[in-house]
Design a protein around this motif. Structure first.
Motif, mmCIF file in Angstrom:
data_model
loop_
_atom_site.group_PDB
_atom_site.id
_atom_site.type_symbol
_atom_site.label_atom_id
_atom_site.label_comp_id
_atom_site.label_asym_id
_atom_site.label_seq_id
_atom_site.Cartn_x
_atom_site.Cartn_y
_atom_site.Cartn_z
ATOM 1 N N VAL A 1 -18.926 -3.049 -24.036
ATOM 2 C CA VAL A 1 -18.201 -4.179 -24.165
ATOM 3 C C VAL A 1 -17.609 -4.258 -25.558
ATOM 4 O O VAL A 1 -18.664 -4.344 -26.580
ATOM 5 C CB VAL A 1 -18.789 -5.503 -23.975
ATOM 6 C CG1 VAL A 1 -17.970 -6.792 -23.925
ATOM 7 C CG2 VAL A 1 -19.181 -5.417 -22.336
ATOM 8 N N SER A 2 -16.339 -4.296 -25.872
ATOM 9 C CA SER A 2 -15.723 -4.626 -27.431
ATOM 10 C C SER A 2 -16.116 -5.969 -27.826
ATOM 11 O O SER A 2 -15.904 -6.847 -27.184
ATOM 12 C CB SER A 2 -14.480 -3.953 -27.371
ATOM 13 O OG SER A 2 -14.283 -2.730 -27.204
ATOM 14 N N VAL B 1 -29.313 -7.085 -15.703
ATOM 15 C CA VAL B 1 -28.864 -6.122 -16.420
ATOM 16 C C VAL B 1 -29.779 -5.981 -17.897
ATOM 17 O O VAL B 1 -30.324 -7.024 -18.082
ATOM 18 C CB VAL B 1 -27.527 -6.051 -16.588
ATOM 19 C CG1 VAL B 1 -26.710 -5.882 -15.423
ATOM 20 C CG2 VAL B 1 -27.141 -7.144 -17.520
ATOM 21 N N ASP B 2 -29.718 -5.018 -18.472
ATOM 22 C CA ASP B 2 -30.117 -4.872 -19.770
ATOM 23 C C ASP B 2 -29.048 -4.989 -20.951
ATOM 24 O O ASP B 2 -28.156 -3.940 -20.787
ATOM 25 C CB ASP B 2 -31.127 -3.711 -19.941
ATOM 26 C CG ASP B 2 -32.452 -3.827 -19.363
ATOM 27 O OD1 ASP B 2 -32.909 -4.843 -19.109
ATOM 28 O OD2 ASP B 2 -32.938 -2.691 -18.831
ATOM 29 N N VAL B 3 -29.062 -5.833 -21.680
ATOM 30 C CA VAL B 3 -28.027 -5.790 -22.921
ATOM 31 C C VAL B 3 -28.436 -5.285 -23.943
ATOM 32 O O VAL B 3 -29.282 -5.704 -24.742
ATOM 33 C CB VAL B 3 -27.374 -7.334 -23.201
ATOM 34 C CG1 VAL B 3 -26.208 -7.422 -24.085
ATOM 35 C CG2 VAL B 3 -26.956 -7.938 -21.746
ATOM 36 N N ILE B 4 -27.969 -3.918 -24.321
ATOM 37 C CA ILE B 4 -28.374 -3.488 -25.470
ATOM 38 C C ILE B 4 -27.462 -3.456 -26.545
ATOM 39 O O ILE B 4 -26.363 -3.349 -26.744
ATOM 40 C CB ILE B 4 -28.532 -1.682 -25.225
ATOM 41 C CG1 ILE B 4 -29.218 -1.596 -24.226
ATOM 42 C CG2 ILE B 4 -29.125 -0.970 -26.508
ATOM 43 C CD1 ILE B 4 -29.520 -0.083 -23.583
ATOM 44 N N VAL C 1 -21.392 -3.718 -27.777
ATOM 45 C CA VAL C 1 -22.762 -3.639 -27.000
ATOM 46 C C VAL C 1 -22.779 -3.000 -25.826
ATOM 47 O O VAL C 1 -21.629 -2.735 -25.128
ATOM 48 C CB VAL C 1 -23.167 -5.271 -26.771
ATOM 49 C CG1 VAL C 1 -23.213 -5.960 -27.999
ATOM 50 C CG2 VAL C 1 -21.987 -6.080 -25.815
ATOM 51 N N VAL C 2 -23.724 -2.554 -25.373
ATOM 52 C CA VAL C 2 -24.018 -1.808 -24.162
ATOM 53 C C VAL C 2 -24.705 -2.246 -23.136
ATOM 54 O O VAL C 2 -25.718 -3.200 -23.349
ATOM 55 C CB VAL C 2 -24.488 -0.343 -24.327
ATOM 56 C CG1 VAL C 2 -24.747 0.548 -23.126
ATOM 57 C CG2 VAL C 2 -23.874 0.528 -25.746
ATOM 58 N N ILE C 3 -24.108 -2.312 -21.948
ATOM 59 C CA ILE C 3 -24.741 -2.777 -20.739
ATOM 60 C C ILE C 3 -25.527 -1.852 -19.909
ATOM 61 O O ILE C 3 -24.628 -0.855 -19.458
ATOM 62 C CB ILE C 3 -23.777 -3.650 -19.884
ATOM 63 C CG1 ILE C 3 -23.313 -4.895 -20.845
ATOM 64 C CG2 ILE C 3 -24.361 -4.284 -18.751
ATOM 65 C CD1 ILE C 3 -22.032 -5.547 -20.097
ATOM 66 N N SER C 4 -26.664 -2.053 -19.836
ATOM 67 C CA SER C 4 -27.432 -0.858 -18.933
ATOM 68 C C SER C 4 -28.040 -1.521 -17.545
ATOM 69 O O SER C 4 -28.613 -2.351 -17.560
ATOM 70 C CB SER C 4 -28.439 -0.326 -19.686
ATOM 71 O OG SER C 4 -29.264 0.601 -18.969
ATOM 72 N N CYS C 5 -27.619 -0.803 -16.375
ATOM 73 C CA CYS C 5 -28.104 -1.405 -15.220
ATOM 74 C C CYS C 5 -27.875 -0.371 -14.027
ATOM 75 O O CYS C 5 -26.681 0.564 -14.262
ATOM 76 C CB CYS C 5 -27.444 -2.684 -14.683
ATOM 77 S SG CYS C 5 -28.204 -3.149 -13.175
#
Length: 507
Positions: free
Chosen positions: A201-202, A229-232, A240-244
């Motif tokens: 996500v920008s 989710v995990d927001v990194i 930011v990076v969203i991991s799931c």
């Protein structure tokens, strides 16, 4: 007075006397008549007796005559049988004599043949001894050489005939398959690349990272709790990076975070409100995407849960290829192929569309997506051919109908076309090198080439070191080695090429 008394008495006496005499006369007459009747009866009985005796004698004579006649006839029949038996005995005696004569001749001939056989055996032994002396080989060694020669010749003839039949069948099948595939590809119009779900996500600036985290991290915890989710948040500038592992939850978090950033109001209550709204929108979008694909393909009679499960594939990718668009493309190709060869288009399209439906289900089981898809299709009451097409598209089960084979072909076409999938260049090159190295590690292999993006391995063997039978075994061993040592999507075709080249120059 006395006269008057005497006269009545005399009359009475006379009357009684007359009556007695009359009665006596009547009795005498009755006795005479009875005697006459008796005599007549005796005479009649005697006559009847004589008549019966005469009839009995006549009957006896008739029966005696009948018995004598039957006896004569039986005697004549017995004489005839006796003559026939005597004739047969004479014939049998002649045959016995002829058989004895024949047996005697056969015995003499058998004796002659035995003597001849002994002579031939002795002569054969002399010839064998002479052959062994000339050839320097024993009988067993010569026999083994002859048997081996015949066996090799038979194998060579059988293999030549088999190769000829296979070549003719392959040429005919290849031409027909090429025509069908060319016709199908010409009719297929689809995008080269599908939509790929992103997890980055920008941000408008780096200050937004602090607002996303919130005081003591409450904002980011709320977002992660609600979406799963995990927001990194790392050192990557303005991102930011969203991991799931769940693409749907990852999409909900991505859209919700983008809206929160655009709105600017980021706090737990607002986050919960936006996440709920986005979840409803994503659920609706999932259903709409599933319905849209069914409408585009002209498929009907699918319940709501199946449509939702199908729509979840919109947020799944495989090697950069959108799984829902891939399934739709496979269904289009399968429908065209089924129409070309006269198979059931409806079954082929449904099986192709649902072949990856197992990827849209969250499951903790050890089953792969094909087995999960089979269970889903079975619960939905799909046709057994559709269920088999789902399970067999990666050969987890054997194809039981032509529609299942069509789904396999359509899936391979969709995945192998240019631009359909992406893979990192290093991994791609490494996989091809590993394929070639495995093949070249076997004895008798001159060179190996990985072609068609690693889906086929062509191997050139030394025709002097490897014969036709050994080529088949070598192909099996290489395929088994690849299955054991490498991890790869789909299937890899192993082709052994053995040829003899003789070159001469005319000067």
């Amino acid at each position: 007075m006395g006269l008057y008394i005497i006269l009545p008495l005399a009359g009475l006496t006379l009357g009684w006397t007359i009556r007695w005499l009359y009665a006596r006369f009547q009795l005498t007459a009755s006795e005479q008549r009875a005697e006459r009747i008796k005599q007549d009866a005796i005479k009649e009985a005697e006559a009847k007796k004589k008549e019966i005796l005469l009839e009995a004698k006549e009957q006896l004579i008739r029966e005696r005559n009948q018995q004598e006649r039957e006896t004569r006839e039986r005697r004549v029949e017995l004489q005839r049988y006796e003559r026939r038996v005597m004739q047969k005995e004479e014939v049998i005696d002649k045959k016995i004599a002829q058989i004895e004569k024949t047996e005697l001749g056969l015995a003499e001939r058998d004796k002659f043949l035995q003597e001849r056989e002994k002579a031939l055996e002795a002569q054969e032994e002399r010839y064998k001894a002479e052959l062994e002396r000339i050839s320097g080989l024993s009988r067993e060694e010569a026999k083994a050489i002859i048997i081996q020669s015949l066996e090799n010749e038979a194998k060579h003839d059988a293999q030549s005939l088999l190769n000829k039949i296979e070549q003719e069948a392959n040429l005919a099948a290849e031409k027909k398959a090429r025509d069908i595939l060319i016709t199908t590809i010409q009719r297929l119009a689809t995008e080269v690349t599908g939509e790929v779900t992103v997890t980055t996500v920008s941000l408008p600036n780096d200050e937004m990272k602090g607002r996303i985290i919130g005081r003591e991290g409450r904002n980011i915890r709320t977002l992660e709790t609600l979406t799963g989710v995990d927001v990194i948040i790392d050192d990557t500038p303005e991102a930011v990076v969203i991991s799931c592992f769940d693409p749907v939850r990852r999409e909900i978090a991505k859209v919700a975070l983008e809206r929160l950033i655009t709105d600017g109001r980021i706090h737990p209550a607002r986050i919960e409100e936006v996440v709920q709204k986005v979840s409803r929108e994503i659920s609706q979008k999932i259903f709409e995407e599933g319905e849209k694909v069914l409408f585009d393909l002209g498929l009907h009679n699918m319940n709501q849960e199946a449509i939702k499960t199908l729509g979840r594939l919109y947020f799944r990718t495989s090697y950069g290829q959108n799984v829902l668009y891939h399934s739709k493309e496979v269904a289009i190709i399968a429908g065209m192929l089924a129409a070309e060869i006269g198979a059931n288009r409806e079954i082929a399209k449904r099986g192709a569309l649902l072949h990856d439906i197992g990827k849209g289900v969250e499951s903790d089981s050890d089953l792969n997506h094909a087995e999960i898809g089979m269970d889903i299709a079975r619960k939905l009451g799909e046709d057994p051919r559709v269920i088999n097409a789902i399970g067999s598209h990666h050969n987890d089960v054997e194809p039981s109908c032509i529609e299942s084979v069509i789904v396999q072909i359509a899936d391979a076409i969709s995945a192998a076309r240019p631009g359909a999938r992406r893979e990192t260049l290093d991994n791609y090159i490494k996989r091809l090198e590993n394929l070639e190295n495995i093949a070249e590690s076997f004895s008798g292999v001159d060179k190996a080439y990985a072609i068609q993006a690693g889906r086929e391995l062509r191997i050139l063997v030394n025709h002097e070191a490897v014969n036709d039978e050994q080529s088949k075994e070598l192909a099996k061993q290489i395929a088994k080695k690849i299955e054991t040592d490498l991890q790869y999507p789909g299937r890899i075709k192993v082709t052994i090429i053995r040829e003899t080249r003789i070159v001469e120059y005319a000067r």
